[in-house]
Design an enzyme around this catalytic site. Structure first.
Site, PDB file in Angstrom:
ATOM      1  N   GLU A 194      -6.628  27.964 -11.330  1.00  0.00           N
ATOM      2  CA  GLU A 194      -6.115  29.156 -10.634  1.00  0.00           C
ATOM      3  C   GLU A 194      -6.999  30.368 -10.931  1.00  0.00           C
ATOM      4  O   GLU A 194      -6.532  31.418 -11.400  1.00  0.00           O
ATOM      5  CB  GLU A 194      -4.640  29.410 -10.992  1.00  0.00           C
ATOM      6  CG  GLU A 194      -3.743  28.283 -10.501  1.00  0.00           C
ATOM      7  CD  GLU A 194      -2.239  28.587 -10.454  1.00  0.00           C
ATOM      8  OE1 GLU A 194      -1.816  29.630 -10.970  1.00  0.00           O
ATOM      9  OE2 GLU A 194      -1.508  27.758  -9.890  1.00  0.00           O
ATOM     10  N   GLU A 318      -1.246  20.700  -8.770  1.00  0.00           N
ATOM     11  CA  GLU A 318       0.053  21.283  -9.145  1.00  0.00           C
ATOM     12  C   GLU A 318       0.924  21.295  -7.905  1.00  0.00           C
ATOM     13  O   GLU A 318       0.576  21.935  -6.903  1.00  0.00           O
ATOM     14  CB  GLU A 318      -0.100  22.703  -9.715  1.00  0.00           C
ATOM     15  CG  GLU A 318      -0.709  22.701 -11.097  1.00  0.00           C
ATOM     16  CD  GLU A 318      -0.698  24.067 -11.781  1.00  0.00           C
ATOM     17  OE1 GLU A 318       0.219  24.874 -11.530  1.00  0.00           O
ATOM     18  OE2 GLU A 318      -1.632  24.302 -12.575  1.00  0.00           O
TER      19      GLU A 318
HETATM   20  O1  AHR Z   1       2.896  24.912 -13.822  1.00  0.00           O
HETATM   21  C1  AHR Z   1       3.135  26.214 -14.285  1.00  0.00           C
HETATM   22  C2  AHR Z   1       2.007  27.167 -13.943  1.00  0.00           C
HETATM   23  O2  AHR Z   1       1.944  27.323 -12.565  1.00  0.00           O
HETATM   24  C3  AHR Z   1       0.622  26.730 -14.319  1.00  0.00           C
HETATM   25  O3  AHR Z   1       0.325  27.014 -15.634  1.00  0.00           O
HETATM   26  C4  AHR Z   1      -0.234  27.532 -13.390  1.00  0.00           C
HETATM   27  O4  AHR Z   1      -1.450  26.907 -13.114  1.00  0.00           O
HETATM   28  C5  AHR Z   1       0.644  27.725 -12.180  1.00  0.00           C
HETATM   29  O5  AHR Z   1       0.682  29.033 -11.769  1.00  0.00           O
END
Ligand code: AHR
Length: 514
Positions: A194, A318
């Protein structure tokens, strides 16, 4: 001999049960040269809440079976669903993680503050060797996310050397001192996480340049080539994908990530409860979940422009539902319960990934234990398998199976003035020629009758498994951990050359045809 079969599924509009609609599915085995990568079924473990500490890695005094401090009932449960890879150490945590703090004698490791997740003290007792020991027990591939946001090129470069170089160097000498003479041969390497947000608040052009620089010095050592995965877009940020694909040196890139979370209310403020929601909120949640189809399609179209041969993987590392935390728990730990709604999200999202397996080669549910849409919840020595776990159990038959392309015409699930497709599906054929069709009926109230005309398909037996429950809000608890579990499905039969099945409302069914 040409192998061509088509499968027509008709859900008739005549009255049956509550109501029926029309769907058409055609499956053509002739064109299916694609494999559904097992890595689509990957998991994610961050130093966040009780995912690592109190999840995988427990107090030495906890009365559960352990190897070192790794909890073995969790290992056994995850091995059963064949998790193919595990991403670590974050997430946002990765861009503040300094790997050298997590090696060597544990009592001498420096502590740090986990600024992202609750401001708690991280003792670094779970580091590189412990993670790779865990992956060895799980028999899955490690996927290490390295620090770009607050780390240096030298730090990443030396981590890769520590992990993968088989020769003599000051760095590998330390690895040997720490008890691991042989290289670990890690393959999946995330270059930042991210980077548009918690990973450095970078612009896409700046990150692309950083990627080129960091990736240059993440070396491919003999016998240990890396699959370098670049930090990709947040949800609908198509400009990020465009800029990266246009300006990165694509020969360096194995994969480009995409992050998307299903938020029931669509708001990062009050996201909605994990267990207490109305049908309207359920509908809105599923509508948000289905946006994954649009995201994968549109980001994929941009990738096609610069990479028509689809050499660069889309890595959705994710995904999952993100709700408010359970009342009374630490807001920084992201602990949420997991209901039948979560299972329907998992089944739907995995169907989307399967159907885009030409581009989506890897994905990671967030997160494996005790965080967000978890597979497993623990309470000291107790543990339970969530409804989402059971979906991964049902769907494991698709891992590395040959993809069967599908055309679907789904009935609608109507709520007020709005509607979404009620049915989603994916299919594959495994090396033993068993065909698996995973069907998700999202409609909260109506069953769907499926009448299937099978052409050029040789099959004689059909069996199935189902996951459902009375209410969408039903959950597994430590008091009643088996409320939602997989059951045999007797609602499918052969009628002449047809497959007929009745999919109950809000259910996930996986059929096997042999
Ligand atoms: O999964 C929780 C968080 O969500 C992670 O650390 C991040 O990459 C995303 O914003």
């Amino acid at each position: 001999m040409k192998k061509l079969f088509s499968l027509l599924i008709l859900a008739t509009s005549v009255s049956y049960g509550y109501c029926q609609s029309v769907a058409t599915i055609s499956i053509n085995n002739d064109n299916s040269k694609l494999t559904i990568s097992r890595h689509i079924y990957g998991q994610f473990s961050e130093h966040l809440g009780h995912c690592i500490y109190g999840g995988f890695w427990v107090d030495p005094k906890l009365a559960v079976a352990k190897q070192d401090r790794i909890r073995l009932d969790i290992v056994d449960a995850l091995k059963k669903i064949k998790i193919p890879n595990l991403r670590w150490p974050g997430g946002c945590f990765a861009d503040e993680y300094h790997w050298r703090d997590g090696i060597g004698p544990r009592t001498q490791r420096p502590k740090m503050v986990n600024t992202n997740w609750g401001g708690i003290v991280e003792d670094n007792s779970f580091g590189t060797h412990e993670f790779l020991e865990l992956c060895g027990l799980l028999k899955c591939e490690p996927y290490i996310s390295a620090n770009v946001g607050s780390g240096t090129v030298e730090e990443m470069s030396k981590w890769v050397e520590y992990l993968n170089f088989d020769g003599e160097s000051p760095t590998t000498a330390i690895r040997k001192l720490n008890g691991h003479p042989a290289p670990f041969k890690v393959s999946f390497l995330g270059v930042g996480n991210e980077s548009w947000g918690c990973g450095g608040s970078m612009t896409p052009q700046f990150y692309t340049d950083q990627f080129r620089r960091y990736a240059t010095y993440a070396r491919n050592y003999p016998g240990a080539p890396l699959k370098k995965i670049a930090s990709g877009a947040n949800s609908f940020d198509y400009n990020w994908t465009e800029t990266f694909m246009k300006n990165a040196s694509l020969g360096m890139v194995w994969g480009l990530t995409l992050h998307y979370y299903t938020i029931p209310t669509g708001s990062w403020g009050d996201k909605g409860s994990a267990t207490n929601f109305s049908e309207q909120e359920y509908f809105a949640t599923m509508k948000n979940c289905l946006k994954m189809e649009e995201l994968v399609t549109k980001h994929g179209a941009i990738m096609d422009k610069y990479d028509p041969e689809k050499k660069v993987a889309m890595v959705v590392d994710e995904w999952g539902i993100w709700t408010n935390v359970e009342p009374g728990t630490n807001a920084g730990f992201l602990f949420q319960q997991n209901s039948l709604r979560d299972a329907l999200i998992a089944g739907t999202t995995l169907n989307i990934f399967n159907n885009h397996c030409d581009r989506v080669k890897m994905a990671n549910l967030a997160q494996s234990i005790n965080v967000l849409q978890a597979l497993i919840l623990t309470d000291k020595e107790k543990m339970l398998l969530t409804p989402t776990y059971h979906v991964f159990d049902l769907y494991k038959v698709h891992q590395d199976a040959k993809y069967l392309p599908i055309k679907l015409n789904s009935p609608d699930y109507v709520e007020g003035n709005d509607k979404i497709p009620a049915l989603n599906v994916s299919a594959s054929i495994d090396s033993n020629k068993a065909i698996h069709i995973s069907l998700v009926n999202l409609d909260a109230n109506k069953s769907i009758r499926i009448r299937t005309e099978l052409k050029d398909l040789k099959w004689s037996t059909i069996s199935g498994q189902i996951l459902t429950s009375n209410k969408l809000t039903d959950i597994n608890t430590f008091e009643n951990p088996g409320k939602l579990k997989i059951a045999g499905f007797s609602g499918a039969k052969r009628e002449g050359n047809e497959l007929v099945a009745d999919l109950p409302a809000h259910s996930i069914v996986v059929l096997e045809l042999k």
